[in-house]
Design a protein around this motif. Structure first.
Motif, PDB file in Angstrom:
ATOM      1  N   ILE A  68       0.750  -1.209  -0.035  1.00 26.98           N
ATOM      2  CA  ILE A  68      -0.126  -0.038   0.031  1.00 26.98           C
ATOM      3  C   ILE A  68       0.692   1.309  -0.031  1.00 26.98           C
ATOM      4  O   ILE A  68       0.583   2.154  -0.586  1.00 26.98           O
ATOM      5  CB  ILE A  68      -0.872  -0.032   1.281  1.00 26.98           C
ATOM      6  CG1 ILE A  68      -1.957  -0.973   0.993  1.00 26.98           C
ATOM      7  CG2 ILE A  68      -1.581   1.285   1.452  1.00 26.98           C
ATOM      8  CD1 ILE A  68      -2.945  -1.188   2.286  1.00 26.98           C
ATOM      9  N   GLU A  69       2.007   1.170   0.718  1.00 28.24           N
ATOM     10  CA  GLU A  69       2.809   2.146   0.714  1.00 28.24           C
ATOM     11  C   GLU A  69       3.446   2.491  -0.689  1.00 28.24           C
ATOM     12  O   GLU A  69       3.549   3.642  -0.998  1.00 28.24           O
ATOM     13  CB  GLU A  69       4.244   1.974   1.843  1.00 28.24           C
ATOM     14  CG  GLU A  69       3.511   2.404   3.185  1.00 28.24           C
ATOM     15  CD  GLU A  69       4.472   1.878   4.303  1.00 28.24           C
ATOM     16  OE1 GLU A  69       5.434   1.316   3.895  1.00 28.24           O
ATOM     17  OE2 GLU A  69       4.473   2.485   5.157  1.00 28.24           O
ATOM     18  N   GLU A  70       3.652   1.559  -1.380  1.00 28.53           N
ATOM     19  CA  GLU A  70       4.315   1.646  -2.866  1.00 28.53           C
ATOM     20  C   GLU A  70       3.258   2.124  -3.614  1.00 28.53           C
ATOM     21  O   GLU A  70       3.788   3.021  -4.583  1.00 28.53           O
ATOM     22  CB  GLU A  70       4.734   0.196  -3.027  1.00 28.53           C
ATOM     23  CG  GLU A  70       5.404   0.321  -4.543  1.00 28.53           C
ATOM     24  CD  GLU A  70       5.940  -1.161  -4.955  1.00 28.53           C
ATOM     25  OE1 GLU A  70       6.659  -1.209  -5.975  1.00 28.53           O
ATOM     26  OE2 GLU A  70       5.973  -2.222  -4.239  1.00 28.53           O
ATOM     27  N   ILE A  71       2.080   1.866  -3.393  1.00 31.72           N
ATOM     28  CA  ILE A  71       1.069   2.140  -4.406  1.00 31.72           C
ATOM     29  C   ILE A  71       1.112   3.717  -4.025  1.00 31.72           C
ATOM     30  O   ILE A  71       0.746   4.625  -5.157  1.00 31.72           O
ATOM     31  CB  ILE A  71      -0.334   1.599  -4.035  1.00 31.72           C
ATOM     32  CG1 ILE A  71      -0.455   0.119  -4.791  1.00 31.72           C
ATOM     33  CG2 ILE A  71      -1.609   2.387  -4.659  1.00 31.72           C
ATOM     34  CD1 ILE A  71      -1.583  -0.711  -4.199  1.00 31.72           C
ATOM     35  N   LEU A  72       0.768   4.052  -3.027  1.00 37.73           N
ATOM     36  CA  LEU A  72       0.846   5.628  -2.558  1.00 37.73           C
ATOM     37  C   LEU A  72       1.860   6.379  -3.335  1.00 37.73           C
ATOM     38  O   LEU A  72       1.531   7.536  -3.458  1.00 37.73           O
ATOM     39  CB  LEU A  72       0.565   5.824  -1.162  1.00 37.73           C
ATOM     40  CG  LEU A  72      -0.691   5.577  -0.415  1.00 37.73           C
ATOM     41  CD1 LEU A  72      -0.681   5.514   1.089  1.00 37.73           C
ATOM     42  CD2 LEU A  72      -2.036   5.895  -1.011  1.00 37.73           C
ATOM     43  N   SER A  73       3.220   5.812  -3.031  1.00 39.30           N
ATOM     44  CA  SER A  73       4.230   6.812  -3.758  1.00 39.30           C
ATOM     45  C   SER A  73       4.166   6.692  -5.064  1.00 39.30           C
ATOM     46  O   SER A  73       4.650   7.771  -5.617  1.00 39.30           O
ATOM     47  CB  SER A  73       5.499   5.717  -3.175  1.00 39.30           C
ATOM     48  OG  SER A  73       6.629   6.600  -3.683  1.00 39.30           O
ATOM     49  N   LEU A  74       3.761   5.659  -5.752  1.00 36.47           N
ATOM     50  CA  LEU A  74       3.596   5.830  -7.282  1.00 36.47           C
ATOM     51  C   LEU A  74       2.785   6.585  -7.483  1.00 36.47           C
ATOM     52  O   LEU A  74       2.867   7.186  -8.635  1.00 36.47           O
ATOM     53  CB  LEU A  74       3.477   4.260  -7.585  1.00 36.47           C
ATOM     54  CG  LEU A  74       4.453   3.202  -7.908  1.00 36.47           C
ATOM     55  CD1 LEU A  74       3.940   1.910  -7.949  1.00 36.47           C
ATOM     56  CD2 LEU A  74       5.564   3.504  -8.576  1.00 36.47           C
ATOM     57  N   GLU A  75       1.586   6.593  -6.760  1.00 34.90           N
ATOM     58  CA  GLU A  75       0.518   7.485  -7.312  1.00 34.90           C
ATOM     59  C   GLU A  75       0.942   9.154  -6.931  1.00 34.90           C
ATOM     60  O   GLU A  75       0.533   9.976  -7.701  1.00 34.90           O
ATOM     61  CB  GLU A  75      -0.771   7.353  -6.475  1.00 34.90           C
ATOM     62  CG  GLU A  75      -1.469   6.009  -6.874  1.00 34.90           C
ATOM     63  CD  GLU A  75      -2.904   5.909  -6.305  1.00 34.90           C
ATOM     64  OE1 GLU A  75      -2.992   6.795  -5.458  1.00 34.90           O
ATOM     65  OE2 GLU A  75      -3.760   5.169  -6.898  1.00 34.90           O
ATOM     66  N   MET A  76       1.597   9.295  -5.999  1.00 29.56           N
ATOM     67  CA  MET A  76       2.363  10.710  -5.845  1.00 29.56           C
ATOM     68  C   MET A  76       3.280  11.011  -7.002  1.00 29.56           C
ATOM     69  O   MET A  76       3.083  12.155  -7.462  1.00 29.56           O
ATOM     70  CB  MET A  76       3.073  10.726  -4.456  1.00 29.56           C
ATOM     71  CG  MET A  76       3.829  12.038  -4.263  1.00 29.56           C
ATOM     72  SD  MET A  76       4.418  12.146  -2.921  1.00 29.56           S
ATOM     73  CE  MET A  76       3.271  11.882  -1.458  1.00 29.56           C
ATOM     74  N   ASN A  77       3.988  10.202  -7.445  1.00 36.59           N
ATOM     75  CA  ASN A  77       5.156  10.505  -8.486  1.00 36.59           C
ATOM     76  C   ASN A  77       4.212  10.627  -9.585  1.00 36.59           C
ATOM     77  O   ASN A  77       4.548  11.465 -10.698  1.00 36.59           O
ATOM     78  CB  ASN A  77       5.897   9.261  -8.601  1.00 36.59           C
ATOM     79  CG  ASN A  77       6.996   8.898  -7.678  1.00 36.59           C
ATOM     80  OD1 ASN A  77       7.287   9.761  -7.014  1.00 36.59           O
ATOM     81  ND2 ASN A  77       7.452   7.784  -7.546  1.00 36.59           N
ATOM     82  N   LEU A  78       3.109   9.785  -9.962  1.00 36.90           N
ATOM     83  CA  LEU A  78       2.230  10.112 -11.028  1.00 36.90           C
ATOM     84  C   LEU A  78       1.473  11.542 -11.225  1.00 36.90           C
ATOM     85  O   LEU A  78       1.516  12.125 -12.212  1.00 36.90           O
ATOM     86  CB  LEU A  78       0.891   9.083 -11.327  1.00 36.90           C
ATOM     87  CG  LEU A  78      -0.073   9.122 -12.180  1.00 36.90           C
ATOM     88  CD1 LEU A  78       0.767   8.945 -13.577  1.00 36.90           C
ATOM     89  CD2 LEU A  78      -1.128   8.093 -11.990  1.00 36.90           C
TER      90      LEU A  78
END
Length: 300
Positions: A68-78
């Motif tokens: 979940i932390e990885e998903i949130l990080s990727l979405e921030m980068n997106l």
């Protein structure tokens, strides 16, 4: 753009409390509780132990946390990349301008723009009225300062009417004591830039029947003043060009009012880019502050 239930999950883990997570995310505790319960139904197993002292992850919930932390990080980068593509935080704006705009307006405009959008590069290309409008239509420029009329297929924002003056040596006085008449012009040499012998400046000279044999061309506006000061002739310059110039000369209106009609032009495709829209808004606000009711362009 972020998956809000996942954001709630991570915040509950961080704070150890539904109430603290709600306060940090500015939502109600019941909204947090509902989101966690929804995730547990979707996953098919509990992810938090609930207790009076707070909440802790279950073993299964702990296995999900890094994903979940990885998903949130990727979405921030997106989100950041989307903003960069939109041009709000990155990119380049190409602006065409003639000399007096480069000296009088653009330094302050660019300074204000860079303070707000430091990652956007602003490139200035100097040219004459016709070049600027044509290059803007072709897309070689995003925005350009020019003079009316504009025949190119671009968006046109009318700016101000810029009066045209006669610049004379310090010891000269018009025959009527106030304005330049045909009697004052007779037999005089006129000094101007080659690129200015067009449109509105030419209208002035044509009105007084000044031929090319009576013209001397200089390299820039300050050189014109130096030559006028040396009594080599008169200058014909718009008000905007005179704001930053200094020298022991006199400035008079012509008996007939002459002015150039300045405009901002925008490429019809590039004007839709957010960075270009930001610059257009800043230019309008800067000129509205400088000229007030004299600014013709009114934002809708």
């Amino acid at each position: 753009m972020a998956q809000f239930p996942y954001q709630i999950f991570a915040t509950v883990v961080e704070t150890g409390s539904f109430a603290k997570a709600a306060a940090k995310l500015n939502v109600t505790p019941s909204a947090v509780s509902h989101a966690v319960s929804q995730l547990e139904r979707e996953f098919g197993f509990p992810i938090f132990y609930r207790a009076r002292a707070g909440v802790t992850l279950t073993a299964d919930g702990a296995q999900l946390l890094p994903y979940i932390e990885e998903i949130l990080s990727l979405e921030m980068n997106l989100s950041q990349r989307v903003e960069q593509i939109r041009g709000v935080n990155a990119g380049q704006i190409r602006i065409g301008a003639f000399s007096s705009i480069c000296v009088s307006w653009l330094p302050k405009i660019i300074q204000q723009f860079k303070e707000q959008y430091p990652a956007i590069e602003v490139k200035i290309i100097q040219g004459d009225f016709n070049e600027i409008a044509h290059q803007t239509q072709l897309g070689e420029l995003d925005l350009g300062f020019t003079a009316m009329p504009v025949s190119e297929k671009v968006t046109v924002y009318p700016l101000i009417n810029d009066p045209i003056y006669c610049v004379t040596p310090a010891d000269f006085t018009p025959a009527n004591g106030a304005t330049i008449t045909e009697k004052d012009v007779a037999g005089q040499k006129f000094i101007l830039q080659q690129i200015d012998y067009d449109r509105d400046t030419k209208l002035v000279l044509d009105y007084y029947r000044v031929t090319q044999n009576s013209l001397t061309f200089s390299i820039d506006d300050q050189s014109i003043l130096a030559m006028v000061e040396a009594k080599l002739g008169f200058g014909v310059l718009p008000k905007l060009a005179l704001q930053k110039l200094t020298g022991p000369v006199k400035i008079y209106r012509f008996e007939k009012e002459f002015q150039r009609h300045l405009a901002l032009v925008a490429n019809r495709t590039q004007e839709k880019a957010p960075a270009t829209q930001k610059m257009v808004t800043l230019i309008h606000d800067f000129l509205a502050n400088e000229y007030g009711d004299q600014l013709i362009w009114q934002k809708k």
